[in-house]
Scaffold this motif. Structure first.
Motif, PDB file in Angstrom:
ATOM      1  N   PRO A 228       0.785  -1.236   0.000  1.00  0.00           N
ATOM      2  CA  PRO A 228       0.000   0.000   0.000  1.00  0.00           C
ATOM      3  C   PRO A 228       0.817   1.288   0.000  1.00  0.00           C
ATOM      4  O   PRO A 228       0.462   2.236  -0.705  1.00  0.00           O
ATOM      5  CB  PRO A 228      -0.834  -0.129   1.279  1.00  0.00           C
ATOM      6  CG  PRO A 228      -1.034  -1.602   1.427  1.00  0.00           C
ATOM      7  CD  PRO A 228       0.273  -2.216   0.975  1.00  0.00           C
ATOM      8  N   THR A 231       2.066   1.875  -3.447  1.00  0.00           N
ATOM      9  CA  THR A 231       0.939   2.039  -4.365  1.00  0.00           C
ATOM     10  C   THR A 231       0.298   3.413  -4.227  1.00  0.00           C
ATOM     11  O   THR A 231      -0.002   4.080  -5.223  1.00  0.00           O
ATOM     12  CB  THR A 231      -0.105   0.942  -4.115  1.00  0.00           C
ATOM     13  OG1 THR A 231       0.467  -0.324  -4.435  1.00  0.00           O
ATOM     14  CG2 THR A 231      -1.347   1.165  -4.963  1.00  0.00           C
ATOM     15  N   THR A 249      -6.504  -4.048  -3.236  1.00  0.00           N
ATOM     16  CA  THR A 249      -5.059  -4.242  -3.345  1.00  0.00           C
ATOM     17  C   THR A 249      -4.628  -5.506  -4.088  1.00  0.00           C
ATOM     18  O   THR A 249      -3.484  -5.910  -4.001  1.00  0.00           O
ATOM     19  CB  THR A 249      -4.436  -4.241  -1.937  1.00  0.00           C
ATOM     20  OG1 THR A 249      -5.093  -5.235  -1.138  1.00  0.00           O
ATOM     21  CG2 THR A 249      -4.598  -2.883  -1.277  1.00  0.00           C
TER      22      THR A 249
END
Length: 320
Positions: A228, A231, A249
């Motif tokens: 995360p 990202t 995700t």
């Protein structure tokens, strides 16, 4: 410890509540959007009851669980974000040196305990358990990967199932369409609003999905190719994020989709485009893993010690 919220219907009224000792503590705030709930909690306009409160509770078996994710919201997804799933989807993880993003319509949002409807024209219906992230702060500028703190932006977690019509998504190259039919985004049942010490538990979350009692998917969140923090930093370069928007995700291996072997792929490359996809669909139809009416899907995401637990999805596949 994370505070677990549910959105529910009780006696024809919709409300939010906190889970405490397997009971529901109603917040008496009505049918607020996810965004308004999060903003209210952040600004302390919404008071959360304590475990030792004398407030009247409601038994779980007397309520109808609704999705804790409400429309309108932006649904951003990561594709092939677990190495083994990349392989089964026909991608070489060594060659895929990029983070694959796509979107999903919020029309697909549905409850975590209910039905998934297979449209009449769909035959290759697939499941994809995913860890869902909810943004609690707007992103309107590029975030520096090395200096920004993801705790400032990730406010809550939930279970997502990225239901996919593979015979639409792949032959038509329609990812948005093939993943956005109504009921194709079961979310919840729990909205786990995180406390600062919960972030260390995210990598320990275990994703598990069964179909008719058979384990199909099982992995830990720390197996993501693009976690995360990385990202979100990349996402900030090309997307405007609002409070209440979500990020799915990616899914682990074990989906019904299985890419043809290399020899079949070489053979198909000599065929006209429509023939190539006819061969693909014919081969996929032989796989018994694709969802059929009457199948029951169960999914959980939790740490092994139960300190972070996003509940359980229970879904029944029905024919549209």
């Amino acid at each position: 410890m994370a505070k677990n919220f549910v959105r529910f219907q009780y006696k024809n009224q919709i409300d939010w509540g906190m889970i405490a000792n397997e009971e529901i503590l109603p917040l008496h705030i009505g049918d607020l959007t996810t965004k308004d709930l999060l903003v209210g909690l952040q600004k302390k306009r919404i008071k959360t009851p304590t475990n030792n409160t004398t407030q009247k509770t409601i038994s779980k078996n007397k309520i109808t669980i609704l999705s804790p994710i409400t429309a309108p919201c932006q649904v951003i997804c990561q594709g092939a974000n677990y190495k083994k799933h990349s392989l089964e989807a026909g991608l070489n993880p060594k060659s895929k040196t990029y983070n694959l993003f796509f979107t999903k319509s919020d029309v697909a949002i549905t409850t975590a305990i209910g039905d998934v409807i297979r449209p009449k024209h769909v035959e290759l219906l697939d499941y994809e358990i995913e860890l869902g992230i909810i943004f609690g702060k707007e992103i309107n500028e590029d975030l520096d990967l090395h200096s920004y703190n993801p705790k400032d932006y990730i406010t809550a977690l939930f279970i997502a199932n990225d239901i996919s019509a593979r015979d639409i998504q792949l032959p038509q190259l329609q990812w948005y369409k093939g993943k956005s039919y109504r009921t194709f985004f079961p979310a919840g049942p729990i909205l786990a609003v995180l406390e600062p010490n919960d972030f260390d538990q995210m990598d320990l979350l275990e994703l598990n999905l069964t179909v008719n009692g058979q384990v199909r998917q099982s992995a830990k969140a720390n197996q993501m190719v693009y976690p995360p923090k990385e990202t979100i930093a990349e996402l900030s370069r090309f997307a405007r994020i609002q409070v209440g928007d979500v990020l799915l995700t990616g899914t682990p291996s074990g989906c019904a989709l299985q890419a043809p072997g290399k020899l079949k792929q070489i053979f198909a490359s000599f065929l006209p485009e429509h023939k190539k996809w006819e061969v693909f669909i014919k081969g996929q139809k032989k796989r018994k893993e694709y969802l059929q009416p009457g199948d029951k899907i169960k999914a959980t995401i939790r740490t092994s010690d139960g300190m972070l637990d996003l509940g359980e999805q229970i879904l029944l596949v029905k024919q549209g």
